[in-house]
Design a protein around this motif. Sequence first.
Motif, PDB file in Angstrom:
ATOM      1  N   UNK A 277      -3.748   0.996  -8.877  1.00  0.00           N
ATOM      2  CA  UNK A 277      -4.189   1.046  -7.482  1.00  0.00           C
ATOM      3  C   UNK A 277      -4.448  -0.365  -6.938  1.00  0.00           C
ATOM      4  N   UNK A 278      -5.107  -1.190  -7.741  1.00  0.00           N
ATOM      5  CA  UNK A 278      -5.387  -2.570  -7.311  1.00  0.00           C
ATOM      6  C   UNK A 278      -4.087  -3.353  -7.150  1.00  0.00           C
ATOM      7  N   UNK A 279      -3.157  -3.166  -8.069  1.00  0.00           N
ATOM      8  CA  UNK A 279      -1.882  -3.881  -7.978  1.00  0.00           C
ATOM      9  C   UNK A 279      -1.097  -3.435  -6.746  1.00  0.00           C
ATOM     10  N   UNK A 280      -1.124  -2.137  -6.449  1.00  0.00           N
ATOM     11  CA  UNK A 280      -0.432  -1.618  -5.270  1.00  0.00           C
ATOM     12  C   UNK A 280      -1.014  -2.233  -3.998  1.00  0.00           C
ATOM     13  N   UNK A 281      -2.328  -2.352  -3.945  1.00  0.00           N
ATOM     14  CA  UNK A 281      -2.981  -2.916  -2.755  1.00  0.00           C
ATOM     15  C   UNK A 281      -2.598  -4.383  -2.570  1.00  0.00           C
ATOM     16  N   UNK A 282      -2.621  -5.147  -3.662  1.00  0.00           N
ATOM     17  CA  UNK A 282      -2.301  -6.572  -3.574  1.00  0.00           C
ATOM     18  C   UNK A 282      -0.820  -6.783  -3.246  1.00  0.00           C
ATOM     19  N   UNK A 283       0.047  -6.005  -3.879  1.00  0.00           N
ATOM     20  CA  UNK A 283       1.483  -6.130  -3.602  1.00  0.00           C
ATOM     21  C   UNK A 283       1.796  -5.809  -2.146  1.00  0.00           C
ATOM     22  N   UNK A 284       1.161  -4.770  -1.631  1.00  0.00           N
ATOM     23  CA  UNK A 284       1.379  -4.403  -0.228  1.00  0.00           C
ATOM     24  C   UNK A 284       0.924  -5.525   0.693  1.00  0.00           C
ATOM     25  N   UNK A 285      -0.218  -6.136   0.385  1.00  0.00           N
ATOM     26  CA  UNK A 285      -0.743  -7.219   1.215  1.00  0.00           C
ATOM     27  C   UNK A 285       0.200  -8.415   1.201  1.00  0.00           C
ATOM     28  N   UNK A 286       0.646  -8.821   0.007  1.00  0.00           N
ATOM     29  CA  UNK A 286       1.545  -9.981  -0.116  1.00  0.00           C
ATOM     30  C   UNK A 286       2.873  -9.709   0.595  1.00  0.00           C
ATOM     31  N   UNK A 287       3.416  -8.512   0.385  1.00  0.00           N
ATOM     32  CA  UNK A 287       4.713  -8.182   0.971  1.00  0.00           C
ATOM     33  C   UNK A 287       4.627  -8.165   2.496  1.00  0.00           C
ATOM     34  N   UNK A 288       3.608  -7.537   3.038  1.00  0.00           N
ATOM     35  CA  UNK A 288       3.517  -7.402   4.482  1.00  0.00           C
ATOM     36  C   UNK A 288       3.244  -8.735   5.177  1.00  0.00           C
TER      37      UNK A 288
END
Length: 215
Positions: free
Chosen positions: A199-210
């Motif tokens: 869940x934490x990785x998904x949140x960080x990846x989404x932030x970096x990608x966006x």
Amino acid sequence: MVENQIIERRPRGRPQLRCDDDTKSLIIEAADVQFRENGYAAASINAIAQAAGVSTKTLYRLFPTKADLFSSIVSDRISRFFVALDQSALATMDVRQGLERLLMAYGMLTMSDETIDMMRLVIAESDRFPEIATSFYETAIVRSNAFMEKWLTTQCERGLIRLEDPHMASGMLRGMMIMEPQRAAILRQLPAPNIAEINRRARICAEVFLKGCQV
């Protein structure tokens, strides 16, 4: 006067206790265990049939080859990914929430112990059995990437993000989400991430990608 008697006619043969779909599910579950524990080449069809509580004749009727059985296991797992996404709910989310949900579901699929075991099997035995590599690639990787690419394309059409190539972006996004922890787990260097870590990785990846593509 002789009274007419109603004679109940029973169908010949043993009645079928379960439908083919239920039987297939039992066989797939048993085969999944057998493949993960023993590998593809050493997996015993007789042992799979016995564990599923069916005859080998029934198994071969539903899955004519071992390759068909392996492909069905992969297909069953990727189907759970689509179910876990809850696509109707995904369509109502804003772009950040949707991307986090998508990455979370993908992480749960690809970094589960079952998938890690399956990937070890494919890597170890694909030289001898190239059909399992093809099946895994087409059924799991291509299908999941196509879904993510379609979602990204939809966000572009809505004017929420800007991407030159959604197909390439989808591959990059998937790699960012899973490559490092999945590879470490496959090589038995680290345990697969737990739900909180995914869940934490998904949140960080989404932030970096966006940050790189949001309008």
